[in-house]
Structure formats: C-alpha cells, structure tokens
Design a protein around this motif. Structure first.
Motif, PDB file in Angstrom:
ATOM      1  N   LYS A   9       0.837  -1.203   0.000  1.00 35.03           N
ATOM      2  CA  LYS A   9       0.000   0.000   0.000  1.00 35.03           C
ATOM      3  C   LYS A   9       0.869   1.249   0.000  1.00 35.03           C
ATOM      4  O   LYS A   9       0.623   2.196  -0.742  1.00 35.03           O
ATOM      5  N   ARG A  10       1.903   1.227   0.834  1.00 37.96           N
ATOM      6  CA  ARG A  10       2.802   2.383   0.923  1.00 37.96           C
ATOM      7  C   ARG A  10       3.603   2.556  -0.371  1.00 37.96           C
ATOM      8  O   ARG A  10       3.795   3.678  -0.847  1.00 37.96           O
ATOM      9  N   MET A  11       4.052   1.464  -0.969  1.00 32.15           N
ATOM     10  CA  MET A  11       4.860   1.521  -2.184  1.00 32.15           C
ATOM     11  C   MET A  11       4.064   2.024  -3.390  1.00 32.15           C
ATOM     12  O   MET A  11       4.644   2.553  -4.333  1.00 32.15           O
ATOM     13  N   THR A  12       2.749   1.864  -3.344  1.00 34.48           N
ATOM     14  CA  THR A  12       1.923   2.157  -4.511  1.00 34.48           C
ATOM     15  C   THR A  12       1.013   3.372  -4.362  1.00 34.48           C
ATOM     16  O   THR A  12       0.262   3.671  -5.286  1.00 34.48           O
ATOM     17  N   ALA A  13       1.074   4.047  -3.236  1.00 32.52           N
ATOM     18  CA  ALA A  13       0.146   5.161  -3.002  1.00 32.52           C
ATOM     19  C   ALA A  13      -1.266   4.725  -3.390  1.00 32.52           C
ATOM     20  O   ALA A  13      -1.964   5.381  -4.137  1.00 32.52           O
ATOM     21  N   TRP A  14      -1.652   3.599  -2.876  1.00 32.45           N
ATOM     22  CA  TRP A  14      -2.868   2.901  -3.284  1.00 32.45           C
ATOM     23  C   TRP A  14      -4.144   3.721  -3.138  1.00 32.45           C
ATOM     24  O   TRP A  14      -5.092   3.542  -3.901  1.00 32.45           O
ATOM     25  N   ASP A  15      -4.172   4.628  -2.180  1.00 36.59           N
ATOM     26  CA  ASP A  15      -5.400   5.402  -1.946  1.00 36.59           C
ATOM     27  C   ASP A  15      -5.349   6.788  -2.582  1.00 36.59           C
ATOM     28  O   ASP A  15      -6.158   7.650  -2.283  1.00 36.59           O
ATOM     29  N   THR A  16      -4.386   6.999  -3.487  1.00 37.90           N
ATOM     30  CA  THR A  16      -4.271   8.235  -4.247  1.00 37.90           C
ATOM     31  C   THR A  16      -4.726   7.958  -5.677  1.00 37.90           C
ATOM     32  O   THR A  16      -4.374   6.933  -6.251  1.00 37.90           O
ATOM     33  N   GLU A  17      -5.489   8.866  -6.256  1.00 40.25           N
ATOM     34  CA  GLU A  17      -5.991   8.684  -7.627  1.00 40.25           C
ATOM     35  C   GLU A  17      -4.847   8.514  -8.619  1.00 40.25           C
ATOM     36  O   GLU A  17      -3.861   9.240  -8.511  1.00 40.25           O
ATOM     37  N   PRO A  18      -5.004   7.595  -9.525  1.00 40.97           N
ATOM     38  CA  PRO A  18      -6.061   6.583  -9.619  1.00 40.97           C
ATOM     39  C   PRO A  18      -5.849   5.496  -8.566  1.00 40.97           C
ATOM     40  O   PRO A  18      -4.755   4.965  -8.423  1.00 40.97           O
ATOM     41  N   ALA A  58       5.470  -2.750  -9.283  1.00 42.82           N
ATOM     42  CA  ALA A  58       5.552  -2.421 -10.720  1.00 42.82           C
ATOM     43  C   ALA A  58       4.212  -2.689 -11.396  1.00 42.82           C
ATOM     44  O   ALA A  58       3.711  -1.843 -12.157  1.00 42.82           O
ATOM     45  N   GLN A  59       3.612  -3.841 -11.121  1.00 45.39           N
ATOM     46  CA  GLN A  59       2.315  -4.176 -11.722  1.00 45.39           C
ATOM     47  C   GLN A  59       1.222  -3.231 -11.239  1.00 45.39           C
ATOM     48  O   GLN A  59       0.346  -2.825 -12.010  1.00 45.39           O
ATOM     49  N   ALA A  60       1.256  -2.867  -9.969  1.00 44.28           N
ATOM     50  CA  ALA A  60       0.254  -1.944  -9.426  1.00 44.28           C
ATOM     51  C   ALA A  60       0.337  -0.594 -10.130  1.00 44.28           C
ATOM     52  O   ALA A  60      -0.691  -0.003 -10.484  1.00 44.28           O
ATOM     53  N   TRP A  61       1.558  -0.098 -10.353  1.00 42.21           N
ATOM     54  CA  TRP A  61       1.717   1.187 -11.040  1.00 42.21           C
ATOM     55  C   TRP A  61       1.291   1.088 -12.493  1.00 42.21           C
ATOM     56  O   TRP A  61       0.764   2.060 -13.056  1.00 42.21           O
ATOM     57  N   ILE A  62       1.453  -0.070 -13.118  1.00 41.80           N
ATOM     58  CA  ILE A  62       0.961  -0.253 -14.488  1.00 41.80           C
ATOM     59  C   ILE A  62      -0.565  -0.192 -14.502  1.00 41.80           C
ATOM     60  O   ILE A  62      -1.165   0.418 -15.391  1.00 41.80           O
ATOM     61  N   ILE A  63      -1.192  -0.815 -13.511  1.00 42.75           N
ATOM     62  CA  ILE A  63      -2.661  -0.746 -13.406  1.00 42.75           C
ATOM     63  C   ILE A  63      -3.098   0.702 -13.229  1.00 42.75           C
ATOM     64  O   ILE A  63      -4.045   1.169 -13.879  1.00 42.75           O
ATOM     65  N   LYS A  64      -2.411   1.423 -12.342  1.00 40.79           N
ATOM     66  CA  LYS A  64      -2.751   2.830 -12.129  1.00 40.79           C
ATOM     67  C   LYS A  64      -2.563   3.631 -13.419  1.00 40.79           C
ATOM     68  O   LYS A  64      -3.374   4.499 -13.749  1.00 40.79           O
ATOM     69  N   ALA A  65      -1.500   3.345 -14.172  1.00 42.00           N
ATOM     70  CA  ALA A  65      -1.281   4.033 -15.455  1.00 42.00           C
ATOM     71  C   ALA A  65      -2.426   3.741 -16.416  1.00 42.00           C
ATOM     72  O   ALA A  65      -2.907   4.645 -17.103  1.00 42.00           O
ATOM     73  N   GLY A  66      -2.868   2.500 -16.460  1.00 41.11           N
ATOM     74  CA  GLY A  66      -3.998   2.143 -17.322  1.00 41.11           C
ATOM     75  C   GLY A  66      -5.253   2.911 -16.953  1.00 41.11           C
ATOM     76  O   GLY A  66      -5.989   3.385 -17.817  1.00 41.11           O
ATOM     77  N   ARG A  67      -5.483   3.055 -15.674  1.00 46.05           N
ATOM     78  CA  ARG A  67      -6.662   3.794 -15.211  1.00 46.05           C
ATOM     79  C   ARG A  67      -6.540   5.288 -15.504  1.00 46.05           C
ATOM     80  O   ARG A  67      -7.536   5.979 -15.653  1.00 46.05           O
ATOM     81  N   ALA A  68      -5.310   5.784 -15.599  1.00 50.12           N
ATOM     82  CA  ALA A  68      -5.086   7.209 -15.865  1.00 50.12           C
ATOM     83  C   ALA A  68      -4.908   7.500 -17.345  1.00 50.12           C
ATOM     84  O   ALA A  68      -4.818   8.669 -17.729  1.00 50.12           O
ATOM     85  N   SER A  69      -4.890   6.484 -18.185  1.00 47.47           N
ATOM     86  CA  SER A  69      -4.531   6.669 -19.597  1.00 47.47           C
ATOM     87  C   SER A  69      -5.456   7.602 -20.370  1.00 47.47           C
ATOM     88  O   SER A  69      -5.025   8.215 -21.339  1.00 47.47           O
ATOM     89  N   ALA A  70      -6.685   7.732 -19.950  1.00 48.74           N
ATOM     90  CA  ALA A  70      -7.624   8.597 -20.669  1.00 48.74           C
ATOM     91  C   ALA A  70      -7.593  10.037 -20.173  1.00 48.74           C
ATOM     92  O   ALA A  70      -8.274  10.901 -20.722  1.00 48.74           O
ATOM     93  N   LEU A  71      -6.810  10.313 -19.146  1.00 52.23           N
ATOM     94  CA  LEU A  71      -6.774  11.652 -18.578  1.00 52.23           C
ATOM     95  C   LEU A  71      -5.828  12.534 -19.387  1.00 52.23           C
ATOM     96  O   LEU A  71      -4.623  12.343 -19.368  1.00 52.23           O
ATOM     97  N   VAL A  72      -6.397  13.490 -20.112  1.00 50.54           N
ATOM     98  CA  VAL A  72      -5.569  14.351 -20.952  1.00 50.54           C
ATOM     99  C   VAL A  72      -5.914  15.829 -20.838  1.00 50.54           C
ATOM    100  O   VAL A  72      -5.304  16.650 -21.483  1.00 50.54           O
TER     101      VAL A  72
END
Length: 108
Positions: A9-18, A58-72
């Motif tokens: 949780k700490r490594m991934t900032a899990w509760d920060t958007e996304p 690393a995988q968690a940050w990839i998931i977060k990137a996927g969730r943020a991919s439409a934000l432009v």
C-alpha cells in the motif's frame, strides 16, 4: 511489523488517484508469491508468506497508469495541472520498481 499488504500500500500510493483497492493488491500479492526460505511453495500449509514486492509494485503502477490513460485535460480548468502527467508519473513509478526487481538477489 509491517505486513506485505501494508508495505505494498505504501509503495503504490494505493489510496491516491487513480486508486487501487485492497482486492487489487491482494490479487497482485497472490501472483507474486514466492517459495519461502525453506523452499516451501505458497500452496504448502507451512509456507511463510514471501513475495516479490517490487514486482507487485511495478504491476500496481501499471494498473494505475492504465486507469489514468484517458486523462488528458487540464483539471481543474486553467489550473495548469495536466492530468496526462498522472499517466506519465504512474509509468515512471512502474519502471522504477521493475528496475529494482531486476536488481534483487535471493540468498539461501
């Protein structure tokens, strides 16, 4: 002592958007489970929980990137905050943890 889930949780900032859910993180931990120091696999009843937390992060940050991919857009308007940077930052964090994974050494 910090549990693997708490550390992830700490490594991934899990509760920060996304955001990531605890379920997301638990699934990543299950995938990254390793043999313990005694050579026992995760399916063995005496297995001591052992994880590749850098791979999880690393995988968690990839998931977060996927969730943020439409934000432009700029959010809020005229604030100068480009939400597309969230995507870039998530990808950068994924690369950092992937690189740490490559540098990990297991001693037995």
């Amino acid at each position: 002592m910090e549990t693997p889930l708490e550390k992830l949780k700490r490594m991934t900032a899990w509760d920060t958007e996304p955001m990531l859910s605890e379920n997301d993180l638990n699934e990543l931990l299950a995938i990254a489970a390793l043999e313990d120091v005694n050579g026992l696999t995760p399916l063995h009843e005496e297995w001591m929980p052992t994880y590749d937390l850098n791979a999880c992060a690393a995988q968690a940050w990839i998931i977060k990137a996927g969730r943020a991919s439409a934000l432009v857009e700029i959010d809020p308007p005229e604030s100068g905050i480009a939400t597309s940077k969230v995507f870039d930052n998530c990808r950068a964090m994924a690369m950092i943890y992937a690189a740490k994974r490559m540098l990990s050494v297991s001693l037995r």
